[in-house]
Design an enzyme around this catalytic site. Sequence first.
Site, PDB file in Angstrom:
ATOM      1  N   TYR A   1      -8.493   6.822   6.496  1.00 46.23           N
ATOM      2  CA  TYR A   1      -8.747   8.078   7.198  1.00 46.23           C
ATOM      3  C   TYR A   1      -9.175   9.171   6.214  1.00 46.23           C
ATOM      4  O   TYR A   1     -10.188   9.839   6.401  1.00 46.23           O
ATOM      5  CB  TYR A   1      -7.461   8.491   7.936  1.00 46.23           C
ATOM      6  CG  TYR A   1      -7.544   9.847   8.572  1.00 46.23           C
ATOM      7  CD1 TYR A   1      -8.217  10.011   9.772  1.00 46.23           C
ATOM      8  CD2 TYR A   1      -6.965  10.956   7.965  1.00 46.23           C
ATOM      9  CE1 TYR A   1      -8.308  11.262  10.366  1.00 46.23           C
ATOM     10  CE2 TYR A   1      -7.045  12.209   8.546  1.00 46.23           C
ATOM     11  CZ  TYR A   1      -7.721  12.358   9.748  1.00 46.23           C
ATOM     12  OH  TYR A   1      -7.812  13.590  10.313  1.00 46.23           O
ATOM     13  N   TYR A   2      -8.409   9.319   5.144  1.00 45.26           N
ATOM     14  CA  TYR A   2      -8.734  10.374   4.175  1.00 45.26           C
ATOM     15  C   TYR A   2     -10.047  10.075   3.468  1.00 45.26           C
ATOM     16  O   TYR A   2     -10.846  10.968   3.209  1.00 45.26           O
ATOM     17  CB  TYR A   2      -7.591  10.551   3.160  1.00 45.26           C
ATOM     18  CG  TYR A   2      -6.552  11.527   3.646  1.00 45.26           C
ATOM     19  CD1 TYR A   2      -6.537  12.846   3.208  1.00 45.26           C
ATOM     20  CD2 TYR A   2      -5.590  11.141   4.574  1.00 45.26           C
ATOM     21  CE1 TYR A   2      -5.599  13.757   3.679  1.00 45.26           C
ATOM     22  CE2 TYR A   2      -4.650  12.034   5.048  1.00 45.26           C
ATOM     23  CZ  TYR A   2      -4.653  13.338   4.598  1.00 45.26           C
ATOM     24  OH  TYR A   2      -3.723  14.232   5.078  1.00 45.26           O
TER      25      TYR A   2
ATOM     26  N   GLU B   1       0.884  -1.173   0.000  1.00 46.80           N
ATOM     27  CA  GLU B   1       0.000   0.000   0.000  1.00 46.80           C
ATOM     28  C   GLU B   1       0.917   1.217   0.000  1.00 46.80           C
ATOM     29  O   GLU B   1       1.621   1.466   0.980  1.00 46.80           O
ATOM     30  CB  GLU B   1      -0.921   0.018   1.232  1.00 46.80           C
ATOM     31  CG  GLU B   1      -1.879   1.200   1.183  1.00 46.80           C
ATOM     32  CD  GLU B   1      -2.706   1.462   2.451  1.00 46.80           C
ATOM     33  OE1 GLU B   1      -3.554   2.368   2.425  1.00 46.80           O
ATOM     34  OE2 GLU B   1      -2.477   0.762   3.466  1.00 46.80           O
TER      35      GLU B   1
ATOM     36  N   ASP C   1      -2.573  12.410  -2.946  1.00 44.71           N
ATOM     37  CA  ASP C   1      -2.712  13.779  -3.440  1.00 44.71           C
ATOM     38  C   ASP C   1      -2.666  13.704  -4.974  1.00 44.71           C
ATOM     39  O   ASP C   1      -1.725  13.121  -5.522  1.00 44.71           O
ATOM     40  CB  ASP C   1      -1.530  14.604  -2.901  1.00 44.71           C
ATOM     41  CG  ASP C   1      -1.643  16.072  -3.291  1.00 44.71           C
ATOM     42  OD1 ASP C   1      -2.131  16.354  -4.408  1.00 44.71           O
ATOM     43  OD2 ASP C   1      -1.235  16.916  -2.486  1.00 44.71           O
TER      44      ASP C   1
ATOM     45  N   ASP D   1     -10.849  10.002  -4.154  1.00 47.66           N
ATOM     46  CA  ASP D   1     -12.001  10.917  -4.182  1.00 47.66           C
ATOM     47  C   ASP D   1     -11.920  11.817  -5.406  1.00 47.66           C
ATOM     48  O   ASP D   1     -12.896  12.448  -5.788  1.00 47.66           O
ATOM     49  CB  ASP D   1     -11.942  11.830  -2.951  1.00 47.66           C
ATOM     50  CG  ASP D   1     -10.602  12.569  -2.927  1.00 47.66           C
ATOM     51  OD1 ASP D   1      -9.591  11.912  -2.605  1.00 47.66           O
ATOM     52  OD2 ASP D   1     -10.540  13.757  -3.306  1.00 47.66           O
TER      53      ASP D   1
ATOM     54  N   ASP E   1       5.131   4.529   3.535  1.00 46.02           N
ATOM     55  CA  ASP E   1       4.877   5.979   3.602  1.00 46.02           C
ATOM     56  C   ASP E   1       6.138   6.649   4.131  1.00 46.02           C
ATOM     57  O   ASP E   1       6.950   6.016   4.797  1.00 46.02           O
ATOM     58  CB  ASP E   1       3.691   6.284   4.533  1.00 46.02           C
ATOM     59  CG  ASP E   1       2.995   7.607   4.200  1.00 46.02           C
ATOM     60  OD1 ASP E   1       1.808   7.578   3.824  1.00 46.02           O
ATOM     61  OD2 ASP E   1       3.645   8.665   4.316  1.00 46.02           O
TER      62      ASP E   1
HETATM   63  C1  LIG Z   1      -3.485  12.083   1.288  1.00 45.88           C
HETATM   64  S1  LIG Z   1      -2.543  11.015   2.271  1.00 45.88           S
HETATM   65  C2  LIG Z   1      -3.460   9.496   2.187  1.00 45.88           C
HETATM   66  C3  LIG Z   1      -3.098   8.563   3.308  1.00 45.88           C
HETATM   67  C4  LIG Z   1      -3.909   7.254   3.354  1.00 45.88           C
HETATM   68  N1  LIG Z   1      -3.669   6.437   2.184  1.00 45.88           N
HETATM   69  C5  LIG Z   1      -5.381   7.526   3.505  1.00 45.88           C
HETATM   70  O1  LIG Z   1      -6.120   7.295   2.545  1.00 45.88           O
HETATM   71  O2  LIG Z   1      -5.793   7.961   4.594  1.00 45.88           O
HETATM   72  C6  LIG Z   1      -1.163  10.675   1.213  1.00 45.88           C
HETATM   73  C7  LIG Z   1      -0.036   9.931   1.904  1.00 45.88           C
HETATM   74  O3  LIG Z   1       0.937   9.613   0.920  1.00 45.88           O
HETATM   75  C8  LIG Z   1       2.221   9.844   1.450  1.00 45.88           C
HETATM   76  N2  LIG Z   1       3.099  10.127   0.300  1.00 45.88           N
HETATM   77  C9  LIG Z   1       2.840  10.958  -0.731  1.00 45.88           C
HETATM   78  N3  LIG Z   1       3.853  10.959  -1.609  1.00 45.88           N
HETATM   79  C10 LIG Z   1       4.778  10.099  -1.114  1.00 45.88           C
HETATM   80  C11 LIG Z   1       6.065   9.667  -1.562  1.00 45.88           C
HETATM   81  N4  LIG Z   1       6.565  10.107  -2.697  1.00 45.88           N
HETATM   82  N5  LIG Z   1       6.729   8.788  -0.795  1.00 45.88           N
HETATM   83  C12 LIG Z   1       6.209   8.319   0.376  1.00 45.88           C
HETATM   84  N6  LIG Z   1       5.000   8.696   0.847  1.00 45.88           N
HETATM   85  C13 LIG Z   1       4.302   9.568   0.110  1.00 45.88           C
HETATM   86  C14 LIG Z   1       2.055  11.018   2.389  1.00 45.88           C
HETATM   87  O4  LIG Z   1       3.064  11.050   3.382  1.00 45.88           O
HETATM   88  C15 LIG Z   1       0.659  10.748   2.972  1.00 45.88           C
HETATM   89  O5  LIG Z   1       0.713  10.008   4.175  1.00 45.88           O
END
Ligand SMILES: C[S@@+](CC[C@H](N)C(=O)[O-])C[C@H]1O[C@@H](n2cnc3c(N)ncnc32)[C@H](O)[C@@H]1O
Length: 252
Positions: free
Chosen positions: A200-201, A51, A125, A159, A76
């Site tokens: 969570y998101y 994941e 994102d 989303d 992550d």
């Molecule tokens: C918007 S959050 C979503 C977290 C989780 N999947 C959720 O749905 O609740 C995006 C996550 O991706 C991680 N992330 C984004 N780009 C990353 C990268 N290049 N390497 C490691 N983690 C990354 C961020 O640290 C963050 O925790």
Amino acid sequence: MGKNKLAKFDDMAGYPHVFQYPFAALQEKGFDMKGQWHERFFKNDHPIVLELGCGKGEYTVGLGKLFPNKNFIGVDIKGARMWTGAKESLEAGMSNVAFLRTSIELISYFFAPGEVAEIWITFPDPQMKKVNKRLTGTRFMKMYREILSGDGIIHLKTDSNFMYTYTCEMVKTNHYPVLFSTDDLYHSNLADEILSIKTYYEQQWLDRGLNIKYIKFVCEERERLVEPDVEIELDPYRSFNRSKRSALASGK
Ligand SMILES: C[S@@+](CC[C@H](N)C(=O)[O-])C[C@H]1O[C@@H](n2cnc3c(N)ncnc32)[C@H](O)[C@@H]1O
């Protein structure tokens, strides 16, 4: 009151199923379990599922409970978020779950070619202005291909209409076989036990009334990858000149 970040980092340093490596050490010595996760950590030959951008790791832990015959690794860069899933899986005594704290860009330092069977990308994102940082962009597809088995599968749950549309176009342009896709998961009666796991998101976006989109495709080997040449409408609810606080966190 919840634990602070430092206390969480302390906990994780002692967790046997959490791996974090400073970049300098990786460059110098590499990751010694690369290509050996099955033998040395999981002690079985079950498929390995990642994941990516796992946050608190709801999919990693949730899928781990549903599928004892598969191995799951949440990845992550943010350790404080990952602590939640790491703690839950440790306390539940799950032997098919691990967490890896690294930047996804370094993923091939940790896994050998073909070592990974599936990848989940959960609520990333969409990086509407930076295709190079978009986790379903062709730059990342090349990285995923390096570690995936021949018929390796990628799942995206999002989303974001922008992210979903972009990914569908990227898949079409590169002729990846689509196994399933929907732009409205929870109003389509298609959500099953797997797709109903909520991160969570995801819950935050659902609370704001957004539809959830999902696509599952095979990331086959391609000689050359092509970025889709399409204009996609930006998500109106998301800021793309992001400050440190995201649109979600600030409630905007
Ligand atoms: C918007 S959050 C979503 C977290 C989780 N999947 C959720 O749905 O609740 C995006 C996550 O991706 C991680 N992330 C984004 N780009 C990353 C990268 N290049 N390497 C490691 N983690 C990354 C961020 O640290 C963050 O925790």
